[in-house]
Write a protein that holds these residues in place. Structure first.
Motif, short mmCIF file in Angstrom:
data_model
loop_
_atom_site.label_atom_id
_atom_site.label_comp_id
_atom_site.label_asym_id
_atom_site.label_seq_id
_atom_site.Cartn_x
_atom_site.Cartn_y
_atom_site.Cartn_z
N ASP A 1 -15.38 2.28 2.67
CA ASP A 1 -15.57 1.03 3.39
C ASP A 1 -16.98 0.47 3.23
N LYS B 1 -6.55 -1.26 -0.88
CA LYS B 1 -6.99 -1.66 0.46
C LYS B 1 -6.33 -2.99 0.83
N SER C 1 -5.48 8.90 0.54
CA SER C 1 -6.10 8.37 1.75
C SER C 1 -6.21 9.49 2.77
N ARG D 1 0.83 -1.20 0.00
CA ARG D 1 0.00 0.00 0.00
C ARG D 1 0.87 1.26 0.00
N ASP E 1 -9.19 -10.01 3.36
CA ASP E 1 -9.85 -8.71 3.51
C ASP E 1 -11.10 -8.90 4.37
N LEU F 1 -9.86 1.96 -3.95
CA LEU F 1 -10.12 0.69 -3.26
C LEU F 1 -9.21 -0.42 -3.76
#
Length: 397
Positions: A279, A306, A154, A118, A350, A303
């Motif tokens: 989310d 994530k 983010s 990430r 996830d 996304l």
């Protein structure tokens, strides 16, 4: 963990876990308050344990007494020669990194592979960072003044700077650049810092003025997690009957939007901008997949960064169950179908994909095999206990 889940009608009462976002922020504020603080209702999950591990490595001490956490941060030293374990917690890494660089020096981190891929690009103008697989080295000292932070990747980078800048010895001006996303999350940080006695004001929607400040922990019982509630709300939207006994009531959590957005889906075909509520995408996608009409979830490209590539994960796994979802450059395009069927599916490490698939399995025709269900521990360790209490039929296989 692999689970066999049978179709079933979920009903009954449940309690949500405490908000993960609020829990992280409460822990950071308690750490920076340099005292002995009692935190009531803190979420105990993999991600908050990562934050506690870092606090402990920096000299803090804590113990649990039932659902209360006692944190002693009087001996905290932000200089650390130890490698800091952040596991898979993006919040832990992105919040702690600028805080620790207020004292300069090299800090070392070790993380789960899912976090290692990430981005940290928003911090690159201010710190020297070197990666080697799951290891990260950060050098440089954060200095007071004008800080320009990219806000399109983010909200955690904005929150990280908001936590760090009050620790410096002169005023700072934090300016947000690019398209701001997940705005409610850094607004939450801003509000909690104000309550903690930090001197900061808004010059405009994109500019924060921050003075050197001492942190003062403000005690309060943390409310339930709207991000977790989204899956219960989606289940109810699709015909289940579950009452949430600790439904959150404050305006701090942006994911309270799930209620309004599900009402919008009920009206039929629509396009939905999810830049501030990423989310919610798995829960919304499931609701759309089983509602007649054409739906689009837009402004969701990030996304892909994530715990999994969440757009691909949602589409691939729900399509395996009979949904009609296409990954678009900026989100998802969904054609509603009248039913799903059981299949072998994977959570892709996830937690939100695992929860989505468990609800989908209850609605499907035939049994579903869910691989990787243990990842719910990232945000709701008791999820499958609650699932069974609501009548869910799942067994390890």
């Amino acid at each position: 963990m692999k689970l066999r889940i049978e179709p079933v009608f979920l009903k009954g009462n449940c309690y949500l876990p405490a908000s993960k976002s609020l829990s992280h922020r409460a822990l950071i504020i308690a750490m920076l308050s340099r005292g002995i603080n009692q935190l009531r209702g803190i979420l105990d999950c993999d991600d908050t344990q990562a934050t506690l591990q870092v606090i402990e490595a920096l000299g803090g001490h804590y113990h649990w007494q039932e659902d209360q956490l006692f944190l002693d941060s009087r001996q905290i030293h932000l200089e650390s020669a130890r490698t800091l374990e952040v596991n898979a917690s993006g919040s832990t890494l992105r919040f702690m990194l600028p805080i620790l660089q207020t004292v300069g020096g090299v800090h070392r981190y070790h993380m789960h592979p899912s976090l290692a891929r990430r981005t940290l690009a928003a911090y690159e103008p201010y710190f020297e960072m070197s990666r080697q697989q799951e290891r990260l080295w950060v050098d440089g000292r954060l200095k007071a003044g004008e800080i320009m932070i990219e806000a399109s990747q983010s909200s955690q980078f904005v929150s990280g700077m908001l936590f760090a800048l009050p620790l410096l010895d002169a005023p700072s001006r934090l300016v947000l650049q690019g398209e701001c996303v997940s705005v409610p999350y850094y607004e939450m940080t801003y509000q909690l810092l104000k309550e903690a006695g930090v001197s900061l004001t808004r010059q405009d929607a994109r500019t924060f003025l921050i003075d050197p400040s001492n942190y003062h922990f403000h005690d309060g019982m943390l409310e339930g997690d709207w991000s977790a509630a989204a899956f219960i709300e989606a289940a109810n939207f699709l015909g289940m009957s579950i009452d949430i006994l600790n439904r959150p009531t404050s305006l701090l959590q942006g994911d309270r939007e799930i209620v309004r957005l599900l009402q919008q889906i009920r009206q039929g075909s629509c396009q939905m901008d999810v830049r501030d509520v990423p989310d919610l995408v798995p829960a919304l996608a499931l609701a759309m997949a089983l509602t007649p009409g054409h739906f689009e979830l837009n402004h969701a490209a990030r996304l892909k960064d994530k715990e999994s590539n969440r757009l691909e994960s949602v589409a691939h796994e729900l399509n395996a169950m009979g949904a009609k979802i296409t990954v678009a450059p900026d989100g998802l395009s969904i054609e509603g179908v009248d039913h799903l069927h059981g299949a072998q599916v994977d959570a892709h490490q996830d937690h939100r994909i695992a929860m989505m698939l468990s609800i989908a399995a209850c609605l499907a025709q035939g049994e579903t095999i869910l691989n990787g269900a243990e990842c719910v521990a990232k945000s709701w360790p008791q999820y499958f206990t609650v699932f069974r209490q609501l009548g869910g039929k799942c067994d390890e296989c």
